[in-house]
Design a protein around this motif. Structure first.
Motif, PDB file in Angstrom:
ATOM      1  N   LYS A 123      12.669  -2.360 -28.268  1.00 60.85           N
ATOM      2  CA  LYS A 123      13.530  -1.712 -27.445  1.00 60.85           C
ATOM      3  C   LYS A 123      13.477  -0.130 -28.056  1.00 60.85           C
ATOM      4  N   ALA A 124      13.204   0.302 -29.170  1.00 58.39           N
ATOM      5  CA  ALA A 124      13.290   1.609 -29.845  1.00 58.39           C
ATOM      6  C   ALA A 124      12.025   2.280 -29.067  1.00 58.39           C
ATOM      7  N   PHE A 125      10.680   1.564 -29.305  1.00 61.81           N
ATOM      8  CA  PHE A 125       9.700   1.787 -28.889  1.00 61.81           C
ATOM      9  C   PHE A 125       9.732   2.285 -27.283  1.00 61.81           C
ATOM     10  N   LEU A 126      10.123   1.290 -26.657  1.00 60.60           N
ATOM     11  CA  LEU A 126      10.144   1.520 -24.984  1.00 60.60           C
ATOM     12  C   LEU A 126      10.975   2.735 -24.836  1.00 60.60           C
ATOM     13  N   GLU A 127      12.138   2.942 -25.547  1.00 59.34           N
ATOM     14  CA  GLU A 127      13.362   4.052 -25.277  1.00 59.34           C
ATOM     15  C   GLU A 127      12.467   5.401 -25.302  1.00 59.34           C
ATOM     16  N   ASN A 128      11.638   5.234 -26.635  1.00 59.59           N
ATOM     17  CA  ASN A 128      10.830   6.734 -26.884  1.00 59.59           C
ATOM     18  C   ASN A 128       9.804   6.908 -25.901  1.00 59.59           C
ATOM     19  N   ASN A 129       9.090   5.738 -25.690  1.00 59.19           N
ATOM     20  CA  ASN A 129       7.792   5.992 -24.878  1.00 59.19           C
ATOM     21  C   ASN A 129       8.068   6.511 -23.391  1.00 59.19           C
ATOM     22  N   LYS A 130       9.379   6.022 -22.856  1.00 57.34           N
ATOM     23  CA  LYS A 130       9.524   6.635 -21.455  1.00 57.34           C
ATOM     24  C   LYS A 130       9.755   7.793 -21.587  1.00 57.34           C
ATOM     25  N   GLY A 134       3.610  11.723 -18.478  1.00 67.28           N
ATOM     26  CA  GLY A 134       3.024  10.748 -17.639  1.00 67.28           C
ATOM     27  C   GLY A 134       3.543   9.341 -17.649  1.00 67.28           C
ATOM     28  N   VAL A 135       4.208   8.895 -18.343  1.00 67.16           N
ATOM     29  CA  VAL A 135       4.642   7.565 -18.296  1.00 67.16           C
ATOM     30  C   VAL A 135       5.772   7.324 -17.299  1.00 67.16           C
ATOM     31  N   GLN A 136       5.485   6.353 -16.357  1.00 69.98           N
ATOM     32  CA  GLN A 136       6.299   5.977 -15.191  1.00 69.98           C
ATOM     33  C   GLN A 136       6.952   4.504 -15.742  1.00 69.98           C
ATOM     34  N   ILE A 137       8.200   4.210 -14.958  1.00 73.07           N
ATOM     35  CA  ILE A 137       8.750   3.005 -15.317  1.00 73.07           C
ATOM     36  C   ILE A 137       9.309   2.421 -13.720  1.00 73.07           C
ATOM     37  N   THR A 138       9.034   1.133 -13.802  1.00 76.74           N
ATOM     38  CA  THR A 138       9.452   0.411 -12.463  1.00 76.74           C
ATOM     39  C   THR A 138      10.815  -0.128 -12.873  1.00 76.74           C
ATOM     40  N   PRO A 139      11.564  -0.651 -11.677  1.00 82.08           N
ATOM     41  CA  PRO A 139      12.974  -1.081 -11.891  1.00 82.08           C
ATOM     42  C   PRO A 139      13.028  -2.288 -12.607  1.00 82.08           C
ATOM     43  N   SER A 140      11.928  -3.082 -12.980  1.00 85.58           N
ATOM     44  CA  SER A 140      12.035  -4.345 -13.946  1.00 85.58           C
ATOM     45  C   SER A 140      12.046  -3.849 -15.377  1.00 85.58           C
ATOM     46  N   GLY A 141      11.548  -2.536 -15.790  1.00 87.61           N
ATOM     47  CA  GLY A 141      11.444  -1.999 -17.045  1.00 87.61           C
ATOM     48  C   GLY A 141       9.998  -1.792 -17.430  1.00 87.61           C
ATOM     49  N   LEU A 142       8.984  -2.136 -16.736  1.00 84.12           N
ATOM     50  CA  LEU A 142       7.758  -2.280 -16.850  1.00 84.12           C
ATOM     51  C   LEU A 142       7.305  -0.594 -16.960  1.00 84.12           C
TER      52      LEU A 142
END
Length: 248
Positions: A123-130, A134-142
């Motif tokens: 969770k911490a990685f994804l929160e920082n990575n977004k 250039g990082v994009q996010i889909t509605p599912s969280g991908l």
């Protein structure tokens, strides 16, 4: 590719669920094993028949399997009632589906507690990575980055795709790679983890994307062999080489 194709595993507690629902013909005679007492002290029970020793063996098998999954205690009164209701052909208090769901929920909660650190890390990685460029996010969280944008067709979920890919854990450990084998892989897009099925459909042939896949879009609470722990957030670099529609 063994690690990409989704498999579904039943929890080891299925034996309890089945014992609560499966009817058996009651035996005409049963032997009760009582604990002997000597001078106020309890001694080990004695086995007077094959039924006695087998009954104890069933308990050992179930207890060992459950303990290996992290379960250390049960409501023994209800456990015994479930056995008795099933063996005596009485109406059970839960349906087979309710029993299965209750067992699944218990083992999921145990697994989540056991793997809390790796869940928090993901969770911490994804929160920082977004927040990265250039990082994009889909509605599912991908989450994904476009490394190379192709100009070919996009696949549908029912198509077979030919890909080169590399998969790593958050610590950088590589667990699978077609590049290492120097051989791309063809696979049905609806037969892989959710993150792949969704992500590859975003790509045009000739593209190369980097995907950051939350555990619930990867293998969830299941570990995959020795290489991918349960609840792992995964990183994949995927190059889409070819799209083949299903045969009519």
């Amino acid at each position: 590719m063994k690690k990409i194709i989704i498999t579904f595993l039943l929890p080891l507690c299925t034996l309890v669920a089945l014992a609560q629902t499966k009817k058996a013909v009651p035996s005409k005679k049963t032997t009760t094993v009582k604990k002997a007492t000597t001078a106020g002290k309890t001694t080990a029970p004695t086995f007077k028949s094959t039924l006695d020793s087998a009954s104890y063996s069933f308990g050992i098998g179930m207890g060992s399997s459950m303990k290996s999954e992290g379960l250390i205690t049960l409501n023994y009164e209800l456990l015994i009632k479930g056995f008795q209701d099933a063996l005596n052909g009485r109406k059970t208090l839960l349906t087979e589906e309710q029993s299965r769901q209750a067992s699944n929920n218990l083992f999921k909660s145990i697994s989540a507690k056991k793997n809390a650190p790796i869940i928090a890390e993901g969770k911490a990685f994804l929160e920082n990575n977004k927040k990265q460029t250039g990082v994009q996010i889909t509605p599912s969280g991908l989450q994904y980055q476009v490394l190379t944008r192709g100009t070919g067709v996009k696949p549908a979920a029912t198509d077979t795709v030919l890909v080169h890919y590399k998969g790593t854990l958050l610590n950088g450990k590589e667990f699978d790679s077609s590049y290492s084998r120097n051989e791309p892989l063809a696979l049905p897009l609806n037969g892989v983890i959710k993150g792949w099925t969704e992500g590859v459909q975003l790509m045009q042939t000739g593209s190369k994307y980097k995907f950051f896949i939350p555990y619930d879009l990867a293998y969830g609470e299941r570990a995959m062999g020795q290489d991918i722990p349960a609840y792992s957030t995964l990183i994949f670099e995927i190059e889409l080489l070819k799209v083949t529609p299903p045969k009519q």
